[in-house]
Motif scaffolding. Structure first.
Motif, mmCIF file in Angstrom:
data_model
loop_
_atom_site.group_PDB
_atom_site.id
_atom_site.type_symbol
_atom_site.label_atom_id
_atom_site.label_comp_id
_atom_site.label_asym_id
_atom_site.label_seq_id
_atom_site.Cartn_x
_atom_site.Cartn_y
_atom_site.Cartn_z
ATOM 1 N N PRO A 32 0.795 -1.219 0.000
ATOM 2 C CA PRO A 32 0.000 0.000 0.000
ATOM 3 C C PRO A 32 0.835 1.280 0.000
ATOM 4 O O PRO A 32 0.418 2.286 -0.554
ATOM 5 N N ALA A 33 2.020 1.253 0.575
ATOM 6 C CA ALA A 33 2.857 2.452 0.611
ATOM 7 C C ALA A 33 3.306 2.854 -0.791
ATOM 8 O O ALA A 33 3.457 4.035 -1.086
ATOM 9 N N LEU A 57 11.946 -2.814 -4.932
ATOM 10 C CA LEU A 57 11.013 -2.240 -3.953
ATOM 11 C C LEU A 57 11.737 -1.286 -3.010
ATOM 12 O O LEU A 57 11.237 -0.203 -2.705
ATOM 13 N N ASP A 58 12.935 -1.684 -2.558
ATOM 14 C CA ASP A 58 13.725 -0.813 -1.673
ATOM 15 C C ASP A 58 14.096 0.485 -2.385
ATOM 16 O O ASP A 58 14.078 1.562 -1.785
ATOM 17 N N GLY A 63 13.734 6.307 -2.912
ATOM 18 C CA GLY A 63 13.572 7.444 -3.813
ATOM 19 C C GLY A 63 12.296 8.220 -3.587
ATOM 20 O O GLY A 63 12.159 9.344 -4.060
ATOM 21 N N GLY A 64 11.364 7.632 -2.856
ATOM 22 C CA GLY A 64 10.099 8.309 -2.639
ATOM 23 C C GLY A 64 9.301 8.455 -3.921
ATOM 24 O O GLY A 64 8.346 9.203 -3.989
ATOM 25 N N ALA A 65 9.728 7.744 -4.950
ATOM 26 C CA ALA A 65 9.057 7.836 -6.237
ATOM 27 C C ALA A 65 7.969 6.784 -6.326
ATOM 28 O O ALA A 65 7.993 5.780 -5.643
ATOM 29 N N THR A 66 7.040 7.050 -7.188
ATOM 30 C CA THR A 66 6.018 6.061 -7.472
ATOM 31 C C THR A 66 6.372 5.399 -8.789
ATOM 32 O O THR A 66 7.035 5.999 -9.632
#
Length: 82
Positions: A32-33, A57-58, A63-66
């Motif tokens: 979900p994150a 995934l890490d 990166g805080g990217a989607t």
């Protein structure tokens, strides 16, 4: 009809057929994150591989990217560089 000839006593015994391993167990889970569905494959020994990989995934988390996908509704695109 002739009877089959028995094999000599020193001949190696035919190997018993072994069962082939079945397909790997697969499961889907939602991260979900990140908003991603993660596909996990578990082999006969319990080892788990995933798509995307744990490393990918890490990287998304750091990166805080989607991940790539359609833009959100109402999002404004950045102007093209001149």
């Amino acid at each position: 009809m002739a009877e089959p000839t028995p094999s000599p006593p020193d001949a190696p015994a035919a190997a018993a057929p072994t069962a082939l391993p079945g397909p790997p167990a697969m499961s889907l889970r939602l991260d979900p994150a990140l908003g991603l569905v993660v596909i996990e494959f578990r082999d006969q020994t319990g080892h788990v591989e995933s798509l995307p990989t744990q490393r990918e995934l890490d990287a998304y988390r750091r990166g805080g990217a989607t991940p790539p996908g359609p833009p959100e509704a109402g999002a404004v695109a950045a102007p093209a560089p001149e």
